[in-house]
Design a protein around this motif. Structure first.
Motif, PDB file in Angstrom:
ATOM      1  N   GLY A   1       5.382   7.595   4.958  1.00  0.00           N
ATOM      2  CA  GLY A   1       6.258   6.880   5.900  1.00  0.00           C
ATOM      3  C   GLY A   1       5.429   5.991   6.811  1.00  0.00           C
ATOM      4  N   PHE A   2       4.318   6.536   7.311  1.00  0.00           N
ATOM      5  CA  PHE A   2       3.457   5.764   8.210  1.00  0.00           C
ATOM      6  C   PHE A   2       2.935   4.513   7.506  1.00  0.00           C
ATOM      7  N   LEU A   3       2.451   4.688   6.268  1.00  0.00           N
ATOM      8  CA  LEU A   3       1.880   3.532   5.554  1.00  0.00           C
ATOM      9  C   LEU A   3       2.962   2.525   5.177  1.00  0.00           C
ATOM     10  N   THR A   4       4.178   3.015   4.911  1.00  0.00           N
ATOM     11  CA  THR A   4       5.278   2.090   4.614  1.00  0.00           C
ATOM     12  C   THR A   4       5.563   1.238   5.853  1.00  0.00           C
ATOM     13  N   ARG A   5       5.566   1.866   7.028  1.00  0.00           N
ATOM     14  CA  ARG A   5       5.780   1.100   8.273  1.00  0.00           C
ATOM     15  C   ARG A   5       4.614   0.139   8.509  1.00  0.00           C
ATOM     16  N   GLN A   6       3.429   0.603   8.165  1.00  0.00           N
ATOM     17  CA  GLN A   6       2.231  -0.213   8.331  1.00  0.00           C
ATOM     18  C   GLN A   6       2.348  -1.494   7.475  1.00  0.00           C
ATOM     19  N   ALA A   7       2.850  -1.328   6.232  1.00  0.00           N
ATOM     20  CA  ALA A   7       2.968  -2.463   5.312  1.00  0.00           C
ATOM     21  C   ALA A   7       3.936  -3.518   5.859  1.00  0.00           C
ATOM     22  N   ALA A   8       4.922  -3.050   6.634  1.00  0.00           N
ATOM     23  CA  ALA A   8       5.900  -3.993   7.185  1.00  0.00           C
ATOM     24  C   ALA A   8       5.233  -4.944   8.184  1.00  0.00           C
ATOM     25  N   LEU A   9       4.037  -4.599   8.663  1.00  0.00           N
ATOM     26  CA  LEU A   9       3.338  -5.448   9.635  1.00  0.00           C
ATOM     27  C   LEU A   9       2.676  -6.657   8.974  1.00  0.00           C
TER      28      LEU A   9
ATOM     29  N   LEU B   1     -13.043   1.388   6.792  1.00  0.00           N
ATOM     30  CA  LEU B   1     -12.406   2.036   5.643  1.00  0.00           C
ATOM     31  C   LEU B   1     -11.258   1.142   5.201  1.00  0.00           C
ATOM     32  N   VAL B   2     -11.217   0.808   3.925  1.00  0.00           N
ATOM     33  CA  VAL B   2     -10.129  -0.025   3.431  1.00  0.00           C
ATOM     34  C   VAL B   2      -9.240   0.845   2.554  1.00  0.00           C
ATOM     35  N   LEU B   3      -7.966   0.861   2.903  1.00  0.00           N
ATOM     36  CA  LEU B   3      -7.033   1.777   2.254  1.00  0.00           C
ATOM     37  C   LEU B   3      -5.951   0.972   1.557  1.00  0.00           C
ATOM     38  N   LEU B   4      -5.558   1.411   0.372  1.00  0.00           N
ATOM     39  CA  LEU B   4      -4.365   0.831  -0.261  1.00  0.00           C
ATOM     40  C   LEU B   4      -3.544   1.984  -0.810  1.00  0.00           C
ATOM     41  N   SER B   5      -2.264   1.715  -1.018  1.00  0.00           N
ATOM     42  CA  SER B   5      -1.406   2.804  -1.476  1.00  0.00           C
ATOM     43  C   SER B   5      -0.539   2.389  -2.658  1.00  0.00           C
ATOM     44  N   PRO B   6      -0.846   2.924  -3.856  1.00  0.00           N
ATOM     45  CA  PRO B   6       0.048   2.671  -4.986  1.00  0.00           C
ATOM     46  C   PRO B   6       1.493   3.055  -4.641  1.00  0.00           C
ATOM     47  N   TYR B   7       1.684   4.109  -3.861  1.00  0.00           N
ATOM     48  CA  TYR B   7       3.038   4.549  -3.490  1.00  0.00           C
ATOM     49  C   TYR B   7       3.787   3.418  -2.769  1.00  0.00           C
ATOM     50  N   VAL B   8       3.127   2.794  -1.800  1.00  0.00           N
ATOM     51  CA  VAL B   8       3.786   1.738  -1.021  1.00  0.00           C
ATOM     52  C   VAL B   8       3.952   0.479  -1.874  1.00  0.00           C
ATOM     53  N   LEU B   9       2.902   0.104  -2.600  1.00  0.00           N
ATOM     54  CA  LEU B   9       2.945  -1.117  -3.415  1.00  0.00           C
ATOM     55  C   LEU B   9       4.013  -1.026  -4.515  1.00  0.00           C
ATOM     56  N   HIS B  10       4.111   0.163  -5.122  1.00  0.00           N
ATOM     57  CA  HIS B  10       5.069   0.356  -6.217  1.00  0.00           C
ATOM     58  C   HIS B  10       6.524   0.324  -5.742  1.00  0.00           C
ATOM     59  N   ARG B  11       6.731   0.394  -4.424  1.00  0.00           N
ATOM     60  CA  ARG B  11       8.097   0.377  -3.887  1.00  0.00           C
ATOM     61  C   ARG B  11       8.353  -0.892  -3.066  1.00  0.00           C
ATOM     62  N   ASP B  12       7.464  -1.864  -3.211  1.00  0.00           N
ATOM     63  CA  ASP B  12       7.573  -3.089  -2.428  1.00  0.00           C
ATOM     64  C   ASP B  12       8.640  -4.002  -3.047  1.00  0.00           C
ATOM     65  N   THR B  13       9.660  -4.330  -2.244  1.00  0.00           N
ATOM     66  CA  THR B  13      10.796  -5.098  -2.784  1.00  0.00           C
ATOM     67  C   THR B  13      10.402  -6.530  -3.169  1.00  0.00           C
ATOM     68  N   ARG B  14       9.233  -6.990  -2.732  1.00  0.00           N
ATOM     69  CA  ARG B  14       8.797  -8.339  -3.141  1.00  0.00           C
ATOM     70  C   ARG B  14       8.428  -8.366  -4.621  1.00  0.00           C
ATOM     71  N   PHE B  15       8.035  -7.198  -5.134  1.00  0.00           N
ATOM     72  CA  PHE B  15       7.546  -7.179  -6.521  1.00  0.00           C
ATOM     73  C   PHE B  15       8.457  -6.401  -7.465  1.00  0.00           C
ATOM     74  N   TRP B  16       9.399  -5.640  -6.898  1.00  0.00           N
ATOM     75  CA  TRP B  16      10.242  -4.783  -7.725  1.00  0.00           C
ATOM     76  C   TRP B  16      11.705  -4.929  -7.354  1.00  0.00           C
ATOM     77  N   GLU B  17      12.540  -5.105  -8.380  1.00  0.00           N
ATOM     78  CA  GLU B  17      13.982  -5.079  -8.145  1.00  0.00           C
ATOM     79  C   GLU B  17      14.413  -3.635  -8.023  1.00  0.00           C
ATOM     80  N   ASN B  18      15.403  -3.374  -7.223  1.00  0.00           N
ATOM     81  CA  ASN B  18      15.870  -1.988  -6.997  1.00  0.00           C
ATOM     82  C   ASN B  18      14.675  -1.055  -6.861  1.00  0.00           C
ATOM     83  N   ALA B  19      13.784  -1.448  -5.946  1.00  0.00           N
ATOM     84  CA  ALA B  19      12.469  -0.805  -5.864  1.00  0.00           C
ATOM     85  C   ALA B  19      12.531   0.710  -5.683  1.00  0.00           C
ATOM     86  N   GLY B  20      13.529   1.202  -4.940  1.00  0.00           N
ATOM     87  CA  GLY B  20      13.565   2.643  -4.649  1.00  0.00           C
ATOM     88  C   GLY B  20      14.288   3.456  -5.719  1.00  0.00           C
TER      89      GLY B  20
END
Ligand code: HEM
Length: 460
Positions: free
Chosen positions: A35-43, A350-369
């Motif tokens: 949840g935290f990283l999902t909010r972070q991605a919105a920034l 530290l550089v962090l990325l999250s497949p979880y967040v990226l895989h649910r990103d509506t810019r790249f996926w239709e009906n992402a969730g």
């Protein structure tokens, strides 16, 4: 709120969420990581957070993923948790760096060659079948535990030619203890883990002792027999350094073996557990899966040579790993200054990325969730990987060595078990995420085993 202005960057600071007075964002992150990283991605595609004193850049764009994992991989090393995991795992493939990593990777690679995986596929189906035979209609089973047991046995058999069926529960519990310690490894002083007078240290020692007993047992037996079984263990024991001709010490072999046991079972088990959960929530997808198994397999056992016909089974696994990628976050520590877009990460960031967040990103996926395996009928896993929008196995030089092993194992085990059984979630089973080093279900996954009513077989 603490002032985190300009930490970890030279000029402009990437946007960040409000931080606590102590520990930066650590508390918020620990409370709800995904949840935290999902909010972070919105920034924005690059954002900033602090874990204790550690400045962190969170990146969330396919181009930046490629930049970090592929193009500029040599400017980074593994993140802090994995560096500190050397206390537990030694210098295995997951934790080693540079020339040592390259040498180990070259030595281990042949064990993951296509022909070897075809060999392993028989054991995968055998162990899957054995489990399918153990299950009885009406059983309530913790599928999380069952999948762990199954994949652990398969790694033991395929890579080390050891049948660990009798010890699987004990080894599984010790592995779970080790994995549970990864969180702790983010804290200061954790490098002195086993010297600290705390319960984690006692549990860690006990778990290591259990695992060492099993692994050194397997190594000793093989050294004694001197036999070349043609498996990974024989390869490790016979390997010689190109420069000095020396072989690996037992300790080095143990580090690699422990790493492969750990990396090779927990991830696939999680992928399977989430797959069973998703199927139980989507009866139409489950029916489609059953129809494919009936049409393709009939009464035959699944096998590697027919795997390419199990297209929908593969799509189910791909979609499950999109929504619940077992390796939900990947971290790197910068050793050189690097520019991410308009922001500069200083060495030590530290550089962090999250497949979880990226895989649910509506810019790249239709009906992402939503769980839509059909999306993989028009889009290939390979193409999504090349676009860096689908990265369950990471990328670049540290990309998962066990990727084809995992696809083969996942598809064959889904087919072997779903041929006979369907799994229904227990009515009071709570669902939650426990994102440790892998994405585990927080409350386990108790499911009822139901005999499968044979779906009507469609021609073709
Ligand atoms: C669904 C199953 C799996 C998933 C999602 C997965 C995911 C990953 C990811 C994302 C990485 C890269 C981590 C990073 O860049 O920091 C990785 C590395 C690794 N994986 Fe897997 N993995 C799976 C199965 C396996 C299996 C079956 C094995 C072995 C039998 C394995 C062995 C390894 C090893 C040794 C590494 C380190 C490679 C290196 O650094 O050279 N994995 N895995």
């Amino acid at each position: 709120m603490a002032d985190i202005e300009n930490q970890g960057s030279s000029n402009k600071r990437p946007p960040s969420q409000p931080a606590g007075l102590f520990g930066g964002h650590l508390r918020e992150f620990w409370r709800d990581r995904t949840g935290f990283l999902t909010r972070q991605a919105a920034l924005g595609d690059v954002s900033f957070l602090k874990m204790g004193n550690q400045p962190v850049f969170f990146i969330n764009h396919p181009d930046l993923v490629r930049d970090l994992l592929v193009v500029n991989a040599d400017k980074f090393v593994k993140g802090r948790a994995l560096q500190r995991a050397k206390v537990l795992l030694g210098e295995g493939l997951l934790t080693s760096e540079g020339a040592v990593h390259l040498r180990q990777r070259r030595m281990i690679q042949p064990a993951f060659h296509r022909d070897r995986i075809a060999e392993y596929s028989r054991s995968m189906v055998d162990y899957g079948d054995k489990m399918a035979d153990e299950w009885k209609a009406g059983d309530a089973r913790d599928i999380d535990q069952e999948m762990m047991r199954l994949t652990l046995q398969i790694v033991g058999k395929t890579l080390f030619n050891a049948d660990i069926s009798d010890d699987a529960d004990e080894i599984g519990a010790a592995m779970t203890t080790l994995v549970g310690l990864f969180d702790f490894l983010l804290l200061p002083f954790s490098e002195y883990l086993e010297k600290l007078p705390i319960p984690q240290a006692i549990r860690s020692k006990r778990a290591r002792k259990t695992l060492d007993k099993v692994i050194y047992g397997i190594i000793n037996e093989r050294r004694r027999s001197g036999e070349d079984m043609g498996d990974l263990l024989s390869m490790l024991l016979m390997a010689q350094d190109e420069d000095d001709g020396r072989g690996m010490t037992d300790e080095q072999v143990r580090d690699e073996a422990l790493t492969l046991f750990l990396a090779g079972h927990e991830t696939t088990a999680n992928a399977l557990t989430w797959t069973w959960y998703l199927l139980s929530q989507h009866p139409e997808a489950e029916a489609k899966l059953h129809a494919e198994l009936d049409a393709v397999l009939g009464s035959r056992t699944p096998a590697m040579d027919g795997i390419s016909n199990l297209k929908f089974t593969e799509a189910v696994l791909a979609e499950s790993m999109r929504l619940y990628p077992p390796a939900w976050a990947i971290g790197r520590l910068s050793i050189e200054e690097h520019q991410f877009g308009e922001f500069t990460a200083k060495p030590g960031t530290l550089v962090l990325l999250s497949p979880y967040v990226l895989h649910r990103d509506t810019r790249f996926w239709e009906n992402a969730g939503d769980f839509v395996p059909e999306r993989w009928e028009t889009q290939s896993v390979k193409e999504a990987g090349q676009r860096n929008i689908y990265i369950p196995f990471g990328g670049g030089v540290r990309r998962c060595i066990g990727e084809s092993f995992a696809w083969t194992e996942g598809i064959l085990l889904i087919a072997t078990l779903a041929r006979k059984w369907r799994l229904q979630l227990e009515s009071d089973q709570k669902i939650g995420l426990n994102p440790q080093i892998t994405l585990r279900p927080k409350y386990g996954m108790r499911m009822i085993v139901e005999s499968r009513v044979k779906a009507v077989t469609r021609p073709g």
